[in-house]
Enzyme design. Structure first.
Site, short mmCIF file in Angstrom:
data_model
loop_
_atom_site.label_atom_id
_atom_site.label_comp_id
_atom_site.label_asym_id
_atom_site.label_seq_id
_atom_site.Cartn_x
_atom_site.Cartn_y
_atom_site.Cartn_z
N HIS A 41 -39.75 32.24 10.21
CA HIS A 41 -40.64 31.16 9.81
C HIS A 41 -41.63 31.54 8.72
O HIS A 41 -42.33 30.68 8.17
CB HIS A 41 -41.39 30.60 11.02
CG HIS A 41 -41.63 29.13 10.95
ND1 HIS A 41 -41.87 28.35 12.05
CD2 HIS A 41 -41.68 28.28 9.88
CE1 HIS A 41 -42.06 27.09 11.69
NE2 HIS A 41 -41.95 27.02 10.38
N ASP A 64 -42.47 22.90 16.53
CA ASP A 64 -42.45 24.32 16.88
C ASP A 64 -43.06 24.52 18.26
O ASP A 64 -44.00 23.80 18.64
CB ASP A 64 -43.26 25.10 15.84
CG ASP A 64 -42.93 26.59 15.79
OD1 ASP A 64 -42.52 27.14 16.81
OD2 ASP A 64 -43.13 27.19 14.72
N HIS A 108 -44.67 27.17 18.77
CA HIS A 108 -45.83 28.00 18.42
C HIS A 108 -46.64 27.34 17.31
O HIS A 108 -46.09 26.61 16.48
CB HIS A 108 -45.36 29.38 17.97
CG HIS A 108 -44.39 30.03 18.92
ND1 HIS A 108 -43.02 29.86 18.79
CD2 HIS A 108 -44.59 30.81 20.00
CE1 HIS A 108 -42.42 30.53 19.77
NE2 HIS A 108 -43.34 31.11 20.52
N ASP A 150 -48.32 29.00 14.90
CA ASP A 150 -48.21 29.78 13.65
C ASP A 150 -49.52 29.78 12.87
O ASP A 150 -49.52 29.74 11.64
CB ASP A 150 -47.06 29.25 12.79
CG ASP A 150 -45.70 29.46 13.45
OD1 ASP A 150 -45.62 30.28 14.38
OD2 ASP A 150 -44.73 28.81 13.03
N HIS A 191 -44.14 35.81 10.93
CA HIS A 191 -43.59 34.49 11.29
C HIS A 191 -44.52 33.73 12.23
O HIS A 191 -44.30 32.53 12.46
CB HIS A 191 -42.18 34.60 11.87
CG HIS A 191 -42.08 35.18 13.24
ND1 HIS A 191 -40.93 35.09 13.99
CD2 HIS A 191 -42.96 35.88 14.01
CE1 HIS A 191 -41.10 35.70 15.16
NE2 HIS A 191 -42.32 36.18 15.18
N ASP A 231 -38.64 24.57 13.48
CA ASP A 231 -38.31 25.86 14.08
C ASP A 231 -37.39 25.56 15.26
O ASP A 231 -37.75 24.79 16.15
CB ASP A 231 -39.59 26.55 14.55
CG ASP A 231 -39.37 27.98 15.02
OD1 ASP A 231 -38.33 28.24 15.64
OD2 ASP A 231 -40.25 28.83 14.77
N ASP A 259 -36.79 27.12 17.81
CA ASP A 259 -37.33 27.43 19.13
C ASP A 259 -38.18 26.29 19.67
O ASP A 259 -38.69 26.36 20.80
CB ASP A 259 -38.07 28.76 19.16
CG ASP A 259 -39.42 28.76 18.46
OD1 ASP A 259 -40.04 27.69 18.28
OD2 ASP A 259 -39.87 29.86 18.08
N GLU A 279 -35.40 30.19 11.95
CA GLU A 279 -35.32 30.99 13.17
C GLU A 279 -33.98 30.91 13.89
O GLU A 279 -33.89 31.23 15.09
CB GLU A 279 -36.47 30.65 14.14
CG GLU A 279 -37.86 30.97 13.59
CD GLU A 279 -38.19 32.46 13.52
OE1 GLU A 279 -37.38 33.28 14.02
OE2 GLU A 279 -39.26 32.81 12.95
#
Length: 309
Positions: free
Chosen positions: A104, A126, A128, A130, A143, A229, A231, A278
């Site tokens: 990322h 996402d 997360h 980030d 990332h 992303d 994930d 990712e």
């Protein structure tokens, strides 16, 4: 509404803590990305890949920040410059850049290029946030820092190569957060952006949350950068990612969210650029996550079950 797209590969794993995500662009292309986009009625070209020497041949600590920890800074800067230039050029030619990662950290270049001559917002799909910086990151993996970099947050203030000066903080929207560090969570709460967690999706549904996200991100700006992303999805749906977190969106919820992105683009001409990141084929099962990335990108650019409207 997206009529032309250009695939830009960013085969890097400089920002990740597990090797293999640098093979993501190849896996996604092999899964039929160009064909999916063409089925969506999008004229598709492929720039190829930016230049990125393998991480194993580089020194992660060649250049370190004055405070905290960040790995492969010099290499990520070089890739970010290339991506920013190609994203900017693609938009200038009337096409939508579709950056395929890689980890990322590629978003640093994508956002800088998309914001080169326009005010933009972003929707960050996402698990997360980030929003870490070298001084707050537990790992030093970049990332986990691209949005902080683009916003000039904390240690990234004044770091020209990393920031996207025309990314408006008020137009930053996170969708589906479920794994956020303590300091990062405080920074998200203190930011001007809007955060929707998985609990918000559970309570209000993917349609309402994505529609609100696109409205907020596009309000008063020239366009929206969509960052996907893989994930963001539950690991049962997308096993081939480096930082899986249980409790993510389902296959159908992810498709519906991307369809809403396309609907908003059709009505408001809002989608300026996109990335899908990712995908790690080493961790994947039968290239399942790469196939999913191609399908979701096609949905975001207009593909429908009964054909494009």
């Amino acid at each position: 509404m997206t009529e032309q797209a250009r695939i830009i590969g960013a085969p890097i794993d400089y920002g990740a803590n597990r090797r293999g995500v640098d093979m993501g662009p190849s896996a996604v292309r092999y899964a039929g990305l160009a064909e999916q986009l063409e089925d969506a009625g999008v004229a598709c070209s492929d720039f190829g890949d930016v230049t990125a020497p393998p991480a194993e041949t580089q020194d992660a600590d060649k250049r370190v920040p004055e405070e905290g920890n960040a790995k492969f800074v010099e290499e990520i800067e070089a890739v970010s410059h290339q991506l920013a230039e190609e994203v900017e050029a693609t938009i200038a030619e009337g096409a939508t850049p579709l950056v395929v990662g890689g980890d990322h950290s590629v978003a640093i270049g994508s956002l800088r290029g998309a914001a080169a001559d326009a005010d933009i917002g972003t929707v960050w799909f996402d698990a997360h946030a980030d929003l870490n910086a070298p001084s707050t990151s537990p790992s030093g993996n970049v990332h986990g820092m691209p949005l902080a970099a683009a916003l000039g947050h904390r240690d990234f203030a004044g770091v020209d190569w990393a920031t996207a000066p025309r990314l408006n903080p008020e137009n930053v929207v996170w969708v589906g957060l479920r794994s956020v560090d303590d300091q990062e969570a405080a920074d998200v709460r203190d930011s001007a952006g809007t955060a929707f967690t998985m609990s918000d999706i559970d309570e209000h549904g993917i349609d309402e949350i994505t529609e609100r996200a696109m409205q907020i991100a596009s309000d008063g700006v020239d366009g929206v950068h969509v960052s996907l992303d893989l994930d963001w999805l539950d690991p049962n749906e997308a096993p081939g990612v480096g930082t899986p977190v249980r409790g993510g969106v389902t296959y159908r919820e992810a498709h519906r969210a991307m369809e809403i992105v396309a609907e908003h683009d059709r009505e408001h001409d809002s989608l300026r650029s996109m990335e899908a990141v990712e995908v790690n084929p080493i961790l994947d099962e039968h290239n399942e996550t790469a196939h999913l990335a191609t399908e979701l990108a096609a949905s975001a650019l207009g593909k429908r079950i009964l054909g494009r409207d």
